[in-house]
Motif scaffolding. Structure first.
Motif, PDB file in Angstrom:
ATOM      1  N   ALA A 324       0.949  -1.583   0.319  1.00 63.15           N
ATOM      2  CA  ALA A 324      -0.053   0.036   0.069  1.00 63.15           C
ATOM      3  C   ALA A 324       0.556   1.046  -0.175  1.00 63.15           C
ATOM      4  O   ALA A 324       1.977   1.178  -0.892  1.00 63.15           O
ATOM      5  CB  ALA A 324      -1.089   0.105   0.473  1.00 63.15           C
ATOM      6  N   PHE A 325       0.538   2.370   0.488  1.00 58.72           N
ATOM      7  CA  PHE A 325       0.957   3.318   0.411  1.00 58.72           C
ATOM      8  C   PHE A 325       0.697   4.817   2.397  1.00 58.72           C
ATOM      9  O   PHE A 325       0.495   5.609   1.613  1.00 58.72           O
ATOM     10  CB  PHE A 325       0.383   4.528  -0.355  1.00 58.72           C
ATOM     11  CG  PHE A 325      -0.777   4.410  -1.167  1.00 58.72           C
ATOM     12  CD1 PHE A 325      -1.120   4.803  -0.505  1.00 58.72           C
ATOM     13  CD2 PHE A 325      -1.168   4.218  -2.229  1.00 58.72           C
ATOM     14  CE1 PHE A 325      -2.516   5.262  -0.495  1.00 58.72           C
ATOM     15  CE2 PHE A 325      -2.221   4.195  -2.768  1.00 58.72           C
ATOM     16  CZ  PHE A 325      -2.894   4.592  -2.447  1.00 58.72           C
ATOM     17  N   TYR A 326       0.929   3.706   3.120  1.00 60.05           N
ATOM     18  CA  TYR A 326       0.952   3.765   4.439  1.00 60.05           C
ATOM     19  C   TYR A 326       2.153   3.939   5.580  1.00 60.05           C
ATOM     20  O   TYR A 326       2.024   2.495   4.919  1.00 60.05           O
ATOM     21  CB  TYR A 326      -0.736   3.933   4.890  1.00 60.05           C
ATOM     22  CG  TYR A 326      -1.359   4.196   3.947  1.00 60.05           C
ATOM     23  CD1 TYR A 326      -1.710   5.747   3.716  1.00 60.05           C
ATOM     24  CD2 TYR A 326      -2.302   3.075   3.525  1.00 60.05           C
ATOM     25  CE1 TYR A 326      -3.138   5.789   2.742  1.00 60.05           C
ATOM     26  CE2 TYR A 326      -3.637   3.115   2.648  1.00 60.05           C
ATOM     27  CZ  TYR A 326      -4.222   4.336   2.297  1.00 60.05           C
ATOM     28  OH  TYR A 326      -5.234   4.852   1.403  1.00 60.05           O
ATOM     29  N   LEU A 327       1.723   5.094   6.321  1.00 56.93           N
ATOM     30  CA  LEU A 327       2.808   4.219   6.965  1.00 56.93           C
ATOM     31  C   LEU A 327       2.307   5.244   8.727  1.00 56.93           C
ATOM     32  O   LEU A 327       1.536   5.874   8.696  1.00 56.93           O
ATOM     33  CB  LEU A 327       4.167   5.192   7.335  1.00 56.93           C
ATOM     34  CG  LEU A 327       5.520   5.015   6.572  1.00 56.93           C
ATOM     35  CD1 LEU A 327       6.487   5.290   5.907  1.00 56.93           C
ATOM     36  CD2 LEU A 327       5.776   3.338   7.140  1.00 56.93           C
ATOM     37  N   LEU A 328       2.481   4.103   9.978  1.00 56.92           N
ATOM     38  CA  LEU A 328       1.584   4.747  10.949  1.00 56.92           C
ATOM     39  C   LEU A 328       2.404   4.634  11.925  1.00 56.92           C
ATOM     40  O   LEU A 328       2.786   3.879  13.783  1.00 56.92           O
ATOM     41  CB  LEU A 328       0.467   2.691  11.707  1.00 56.92           C
ATOM     42  CG  LEU A 328      -0.480   3.562  12.121  1.00 56.92           C
ATOM     43  CD1 LEU A 328      -1.596   4.668  11.815  1.00 56.92           C
ATOM     44  CD2 LEU A 328      -0.971   2.388  12.998  1.00 56.92           C
ATOM     45  N   PRO A 329       3.355   6.518  12.414  1.00 57.91           N
ATOM     46  CA  PRO A 329       4.678   5.349  13.063  1.00 57.91           C
ATOM     47  C   PRO A 329       3.947   6.410  14.676  1.00 57.91           C
ATOM     48  O   PRO A 329       2.302   6.377  14.560  1.00 57.91           O
ATOM     49  CB  PRO A 329       5.004   6.767  12.367  1.00 57.91           C
ATOM     50  CG  PRO A 329       4.024   7.761  11.412  1.00 57.91           C
ATOM     51  CD  PRO A 329       3.379   6.773  11.256  1.00 57.91           C
ATOM     52  N   ASP A 330       4.647   6.150  15.378  1.00 62.20           N
ATOM     53  CA  ASP A 330       3.643   5.536  17.087  1.00 62.20           C
ATOM     54  C   ASP A 330       4.370   7.204  17.599  1.00 62.20           C
ATOM     55  O   ASP A 330       5.729   7.496  17.391  1.00 62.20           O
ATOM     56  CB  ASP A 330       4.163   4.880  17.695  1.00 62.20           C
ATOM     57  CG  ASP A 330       3.355   4.682  19.251  1.00 62.20           C
ATOM     58  OD1 ASP A 330       2.996   5.558  19.387  1.00 62.20           O
ATOM     59  OD2 ASP A 330       2.696   2.843  19.584  1.00 62.20           O
ATOM     60  N   PHE A 331       3.994   8.228  17.705  1.00 63.48           N
ATOM     61  CA  PHE A 331       3.801   9.284  18.640  1.00 63.48           C
ATOM     62  C   PHE A 331       4.183   9.374  20.138  1.00 63.48           C
ATOM     63  O   PHE A 331       4.517  10.485  21.097  1.00 63.48           O
ATOM     64  CB  PHE A 331       3.973  10.266  18.248  1.00 63.48           C
ATOM     65  CG  PHE A 331       4.384  11.556  16.556  1.00 63.48           C
ATOM     66  CD1 PHE A 331       4.420  11.912  16.339  1.00 63.48           C
ATOM     67  CD2 PHE A 331       3.737  10.248  15.648  1.00 63.48           C
ATOM     68  CE1 PHE A 331       5.348  12.695  15.252  1.00 63.48           C
ATOM     69  CE2 PHE A 331       4.082  10.707  14.193  1.00 63.48           C
ATOM     70  CZ  PHE A 331       4.776  11.884  13.640  1.00 63.48           C
ATOM     71  N   SER A 332       3.859   8.222  20.652  1.00 59.07           N
ATOM     72  CA  SER A 332       4.131   7.834  22.461  1.00 59.07           C
ATOM     73  C   SER A 332       4.756   8.598  22.615  1.00 59.07           C
ATOM     74  O   SER A 332       4.387   9.451  23.013  1.00 59.07           O
ATOM     75  CB  SER A 332       3.483   6.434  22.229  1.00 59.07           C
ATOM     76  OG  SER A 332       2.649   5.718  21.986  1.00 59.07           O
ATOM     77  N   GLY A 333       5.887   7.838  23.030  1.00 60.42           N
ATOM     78  CA  GLY A 333       6.854   9.071  23.458  1.00 60.42           C
ATOM     79  C   GLY A 333       7.016  10.663  22.940  1.00 60.42           C
ATOM     80  O   GLY A 333       7.296  10.500  24.267  1.00 60.42           O
ATOM     81  N   TRP A 334       6.725  10.806  22.380  1.00 61.99           N
ATOM     82  CA  TRP A 334       7.022  12.401  22.530  1.00 61.99           C
ATOM     83  C   TRP A 334       5.411  12.782  22.766  1.00 61.99           C
ATOM     84  O   TRP A 334       6.005  13.757  23.670  1.00 61.99           O
ATOM     85  CB  TRP A 334       7.249  12.648  20.611  1.00 61.99           C
ATOM     86  CG  TRP A 334       7.111  14.102  20.471  1.00 61.99           C
ATOM     87  CD1 TRP A 334       8.204  14.498  19.890  1.00 61.99           C
ATOM     88  CD2 TRP A 334       5.733  14.608  20.196  1.00 61.99           C
ATOM     89  NE1 TRP A 334       8.163  16.388  19.574  1.00 61.99           N
ATOM     90  CE2 TRP A 334       6.754  16.568  19.973  1.00 61.99           C
ATOM     91  CE3 TRP A 334       4.911  15.557  20.000  1.00 61.99           C
ATOM     92  CZ2 TRP A 334       5.963  17.034  19.851  1.00 61.99           C
ATOM     93  CZ3 TRP A 334       4.087  16.304  20.320  1.00 61.99           C
ATOM     94  CH2 TRP A 334       5.078  17.213  19.591  1.00 61.99           C
TER      95      TRP A 334
END
Length: 395
Positions: A324-334
Motif C-alpha cells: 500500500a502507501f501508508y505508514l503508521l508512526p507511533d508518537f507515544s514517546g513524543w
C-alpha cells in the motif's frame, strides 16, 4: 422545529480522512499551501490508454444506464483477472461491479447483517468499516494488534473474539493504515479457526492487492484455503492500482446469494455504476499492467525515505510497511514529553494549523498515539513535509 433522523445514524461519524482533507482545502482556499499526507490517493495520472477508452466510449454514445451489476465485458475481464492473478474461478453471476470498492463493501454488509449481528474488525482498521457495520445495523467488535505483533492479529485472538453473534469477519491485506501484509502461513492459521465457525462470512478487502513493493507475494484466504471460498466475498477495484480514485469503479466476487442481494441494494440506490468509468475500468483490468510496476518502484523509494526520516525523530517509532502507501508512526514517546499537545487527534490538528501538513490521527483507525501518513505524494512534498515535521518535533 426539530427534525428527527434515524437512530442508527447517532453512532455514525464522518470519515476522518475526508474531514481532514476538507480542512486542508479550506486553508488552501485562504492561500495557505498545505502539504497533504492524508488522503489515500495516488498522485499519478490515470494511464493514457485508460483515458482513451473512456473518450472512445463518450464519442460512441455509451452514456446510458447499464445493468445494475455492471456491463458483461467488464465482468468477463474481472473473471479473467481472478483466474490470472488469484487462481480463483467464478461465474458471471458471482460478480458485481459497483461505484467504488467502498460501495461494494457497504452493500455486502447491508446484505449480510441483521440488528445485533457482530462484525469482527482487526485493528488497526480502515476508518469506514465500523460505520458501515453500524449502517447495516450490526455491531463492530475490534481485535487489537499492536506494533509488537506488526499490527497483525493471531489465530488465538480471532478465536477468542468469536461469539454466537459473530456474522462477519473483515480482513484487509495489504492493510490501510499500516501497510502490513498477512503471509500465506498467517492466513492459514486464521483459516483453521474460521473453518470451525461455518456461519461466519468473510469480507476480504483486497483493494491494495497490486501495491506490494516489498517482494512479498499477495494472498487472500480463499487462495490459501479454498474451502473458505464459498463463504468469502472478495472486494477489489481500480482506484488504487490504476490511479483511478475519482472514476469510482469497484467490484466484488462471492456466493450468488450474497451477490444477488448486493445487486438488489445497488439497483435501488445508485441504479448502476457509471457507464463511461466501466469502459475505462475494462481497459485498466484487461490492458497493459506496466504502470503498476512503475508506481510500486516509486512507492518503495518514498517509503524508504519516510521510514528513515521518521525513525530519526525523538520519541517517534516507525516500523517499515510492506505494501500500500501508508505508514503508521507511533508518537507515544513524543506525546508523553509534550502533555500540552494532549493526544494524536490534537497532534494532527496542530500539524495542520501550525506547520501546514495534513495527516490523519491514529485513533479513528484503532491506533491511538499514532499518526497515519500517506506517501501517495511526490518525493518533493515528502521531503518538505519531513523538514517541517523535524523542526516541529525538535522544537
Amino acid at each position: 422545529m426539530t427534525i428527527a433522523t434515524a437512530n442508527r445514524l447517532k453512532k455514525l461519524q464522518p470519515s476522518p480522512t475526508m474531514a481532514m482533507n476538507a480542512k486542508a482545502r479550506a486553508l488552501e482556499a485562504k492561500g495557505i499551501k498545505i502539504l497533504s499526507l492524508s488522503v489515500g490517493e495516488p498522485d499519478f495520472d490515470t494511464p493514457a490508454h485508460i483515458c482513451k477508452a473512456a473518450i472512445k466510449a463518450i464519442n460512441e454514445g455509451f452514456t446510458r444506464y447499464t445493468a445494475a451489476e455492471g456491463i458483461a465485458p467488464l465482468k468477463a475481464a474481472i473473471l479473467d483477472k481472478f483466474k490470472r492473478d488469484n487462481q480463483l474461478s467464478y461465474t458471471s453471476a458471482e460478480i458485481i461491479v459497483s461505484s467504488g470498492a467502498k460501495q461494494a463493501l457497504a452493500n455486502a454488509l447491508c446484505a449480510l447483517l441483521n440488528p445485533g449481528d457482530e462484525v469482527l474488525i482487526p485493528a488497526p482498521y480502515w476508518v469506514s468499516y465500523p460505520d458501515m457495520a453500524i449502517l447495516g445495523e450490526g455491531t463492530p467488535q475490534f481485535i487489537y494488534a499492536d506494533r509488537a505483533q506488526n499490527f497483525k492479529i493471531t489465530a488465538e485472538q480471532l478465536e477468542a473474539a468469536i461469539t454466537p453473534r459473530t456474522r462477519v469477519f473483515t480482513i484487509n491485506s495489504p492493510n490501510n493504515p499500516t501497510g502490513m501484509i498477512y503471509s500465506a502461513e498467517e492466513l492459514k492459521a486464521l483459516a483453521v479457526v474460521l473453518l470451525r465457525h461455518p456461519n461466519i462470512i468473510i469480507l476480504s478487502d483486497d483493494i491494495y492487492e497490486h501495491l506490494i513493493w516489498s517482494g512479498l507475494p499477495f494472498a487472500n484466504l480463499p487462495m490459501v484455503f479454498p474451502e473458505l471460498k464459498d463463504r468469502t466475498v472478495i472486494i477489489n477495484g481500480v482506484s488504487k492500482s490504476y490511479a483511478m480514485t475519482g472514476w469510482r469503479i469497484g467490484y466484488a466476487a462471492g456466493p450468488v446469494e450474497i451477490i444477488n442481494q448486493m445487486k438488489n441494494i445497488q439497483s435501488q440506490t445508485t441504479s448502476c455504476p457509471n457507464s463511461i468509468a466501466q469502459m475505462a475500468a475494462l481497459a485498466a483490468i484487461s490492458g497493459p499492467q506496466d504502470n503498476i510496476a512503475l508506481m510500486n518502484k516509486e512507492f518503495k523509494a518514498r517509503h524508504d525515505f519516510l521510514v528513515k526520516a521518521l525513525s530519526a525523530l525523538p520519541g517517534v517509532e516507525c516500523i517499515p510497511a510492506q505494501g500500500a502507501f501508508y505508514l503508521l508512526p507511533d508518537f507515544s514517546g513524543w506525546l508523553k514529553q509534550h502533555p500540552e499537545i494532549g493526544n494524536d487527534e490534537a497532534l494532527a490538528e496542530t500539524l495542520l494549523t501550525e506547520i501546514h501538513i495534513a495527516t490523519v490521527a491514529g485513533t479513528p483507525f484503532g491506533a491511538p498515539n499514532c499518526i497515519r501518513l500517506s506517501f501517495a505524494s511526490s518525493m518533493a512534498t515528502l521531503e518538505e513535509a519531513m523538514r517541517r515535521l523535524e523542526g516541529f518535533v525538535k522544537k
